[in-house]
Motif scaffolding. Structure first.
Motif, PDB file in Angstrom:
ATOM      1  N   THR A 178      64.364 -38.246 -49.640  1.00  0.00           N
ATOM      2  CA  THR A 178      63.700 -39.511 -50.006  1.00  0.00           C
ATOM      3  C   THR A 178      63.570 -40.464 -48.822  1.00  0.00           C
ATOM      4  O   THR A 178      62.600 -41.219 -48.759  1.00  0.00           O
ATOM      5  CB  THR A 178      64.432 -40.231 -51.154  1.00  0.00           C
ATOM      6  OG1 THR A 178      65.785 -40.448 -50.787  1.00  0.00           O
ATOM      7  CG2 THR A 178      64.355 -39.442 -52.446  1.00  0.00           C
ATOM      8  N   ASN A 179      64.505 -40.414 -47.873  1.00  0.00           N
ATOM      9  CA  ASN A 179      64.412 -41.316 -46.725  1.00  0.00           C
ATOM     10  C   ASN A 179      63.325 -40.895 -45.729  1.00  0.00           C
ATOM     11  O   ASN A 179      63.086 -41.594 -44.748  1.00  0.00           O
ATOM     12  CB  ASN A 179      65.767 -41.466 -46.021  1.00  0.00           C
ATOM     13  CG  ASN A 179      66.259 -40.180 -45.392  1.00  0.00           C
ATOM     14  OD1 ASN A 179      65.742 -39.097 -45.658  1.00  0.00           O
ATOM     15  ND2 ASN A 179      67.284 -40.300 -44.570  1.00  0.00           N
ATOM     16  N   ARG A 180      62.666 -39.761 -45.991  1.00  0.00           N
ATOM     17  CA  ARG A 180      61.547 -39.316 -45.144  1.00  0.00           C
ATOM     18  C   ARG A 180      60.219 -39.397 -45.882  1.00  0.00           C
ATOM     19  O   ARG A 180      59.222 -38.830 -45.444  1.00  0.00           O
ATOM     20  CB  ARG A 180      61.799 -37.882 -44.671  1.00  0.00           C
ATOM     21  CG  ARG A 180      63.057 -37.823 -43.780  1.00  0.00           C
ATOM     22  CD  ARG A 180      63.127 -36.622 -42.899  1.00  0.00           C
ATOM     23  NE  ARG A 180      61.962 -36.524 -42.043  1.00  0.00           N
ATOM     24  CZ  ARG A 180      61.298 -35.385 -41.835  1.00  0.00           C
ATOM     25  NH1 ARG A 180      61.669 -34.274 -42.415  1.00  0.00           N
ATOM     26  NH2 ARG A 180      60.261 -35.359 -41.022  1.00  0.00           N
ATOM     27  N   ILE A 181      60.233 -40.100 -47.031  1.00  0.00           N
ATOM     28  CA  ILE A 181      59.022 -40.291 -47.828  1.00  0.00           C
ATOM     29  C   ILE A 181      58.768 -41.782 -47.969  1.00  0.00           C
ATOM     30  O   ILE A 181      59.667 -42.539 -48.337  1.00  0.00           O
ATOM     31  CB  ILE A 181      59.168 -39.664 -49.231  1.00  0.00           C
ATOM     32  CG1 ILE A 181      59.402 -38.158 -49.128  1.00  0.00           C
ATOM     33  CG2 ILE A 181      57.927 -39.963 -50.078  1.00  0.00           C
ATOM     34  CD1 ILE A 181      59.734 -37.499 -50.463  1.00  0.00           C
ATOM     35  N   GLU A 182      57.557 -42.176 -47.671  1.00  0.00           N
ATOM     36  CA  GLU A 182      57.138 -43.561 -47.911  1.00  0.00           C
ATOM     37  C   GLU A 182      56.374 -43.578 -49.227  1.00  0.00           C
ATOM     38  O   GLU A 182      55.511 -42.724 -49.454  1.00  0.00           O
ATOM     39  CB  GLU A 182      56.227 -44.047 -46.791  1.00  0.00           C
ATOM     40  CG  GLU A 182      55.645 -45.415 -47.064  1.00  0.00           C
ATOM     41  CD  GLU A 182      54.559 -45.822 -46.096  1.00  0.00           C
ATOM     42  OE1 GLU A 182      54.326 -47.029 -45.979  1.00  0.00           O
ATOM     43  OE2 GLU A 182      53.924 -44.944 -45.470  1.00  0.00           O
ATOM     44  N   ALA A 183      56.674 -44.533 -50.083  1.00  0.00           N
ATOM     45  CA  ALA A 183      55.952 -44.672 -51.356  1.00  0.00           C
ATOM     46  C   ALA A 183      55.617 -46.137 -51.561  1.00  0.00           C
ATOM     47  O   ALA A 183      56.513 -46.986 -51.579  1.00  0.00           O
ATOM     48  CB  ALA A 183      56.798 -44.147 -52.507  1.00  0.00           C
ATOM     49  N   ARG A 184      54.319 -46.424 -51.696  1.00  0.00           N
ATOM     50  CA  ARG A 184      53.851 -47.794 -51.931  1.00  0.00           C
ATOM     51  C   ARG A 184      52.857 -47.802 -53.075  1.00  0.00           C
ATOM     52  O   ARG A 184      51.997 -46.919 -53.165  1.00  0.00           O
ATOM     53  CB  ARG A 184      53.147 -48.355 -50.698  1.00  0.00           C
ATOM     54  CG  ARG A 184      54.052 -48.912 -49.653  1.00  0.00           C
ATOM     55  CD  ARG A 184      53.285 -49.655 -48.612  1.00  0.00           C
ATOM     56  NE  ARG A 184      52.243 -48.786 -48.063  1.00  0.00           N
ATOM     57  CZ  ARG A 184      51.397 -49.146 -47.124  1.00  0.00           C
ATOM     58  NH1 ARG A 184      51.426 -50.350 -46.637  1.00  0.00           N
ATOM     59  NH2 ARG A 184      50.493 -48.318 -46.672  1.00  0.00           N
TER      60      ARG A 184
END
Length: 128
Positions: free
Chosen positions: A91-97
């Motif tokens: 999860t710390n290597r995925i950006e979600a906006r």
């Protein structure tokens, strides 16, 4: 009419794209009540992502109606966790906006989209 744009450095396999799109659709519809026909997922690869990210997902979602800041943040976190689970990317290597917009700003099939929570009446009127 959410449009989820999933960008990666390297292409995801067909199976991973399929599972990711299914996860996004299930989470989005489960939390918002939107029909699955409204969910669009676009996959793009070859992007230079910032901060060492392996994947970025940015989505435009209708705001208003039954959508508040808490629901939108919960949706963002569930999408992030779901994508991590499906792809195996931390999860710390995925950006979600998620970016909200008024329903009146978008059209589907030549019709202005309904306010969140009014989809059933809109579908029966536009698909009669």
């Amino acid at each position: 009419m959410p449009v989820y744009n999933v960008a990666t450095r390297r292409p995801l396999s067909y199976e991973l794209r399929k599972e990711t799109a299914r996860c996004i659709t299930d989470v989005h519809c489960g939390l918002t009540g939107a029909p699955s026909e409204f969910v669009n997922v676009i996959f793009m690869h070859g992007h230079k992502l910032k901060n060492g990210n392996a994947l970025s997902v940015i989505c435009n979602v209708r705001s208003g109606g039954n959508r508040n800041a808490e629901l939108t943040e919960h949706l963002r976190l569930r999408i992030l966790e779901g994508i991590a689970s499906v792809t195996g990317i931390e999860t710390n290597r995925i950006e979600a906006r998620l970016q909200g917009f008024p329903a009146s700003w978008a059209m589907e099939g030549g019709e202005i989209l309904p306010e969140p929570g009014e989809e059933e009446a809109w579908l029966s009127r536009t698909h009669a």
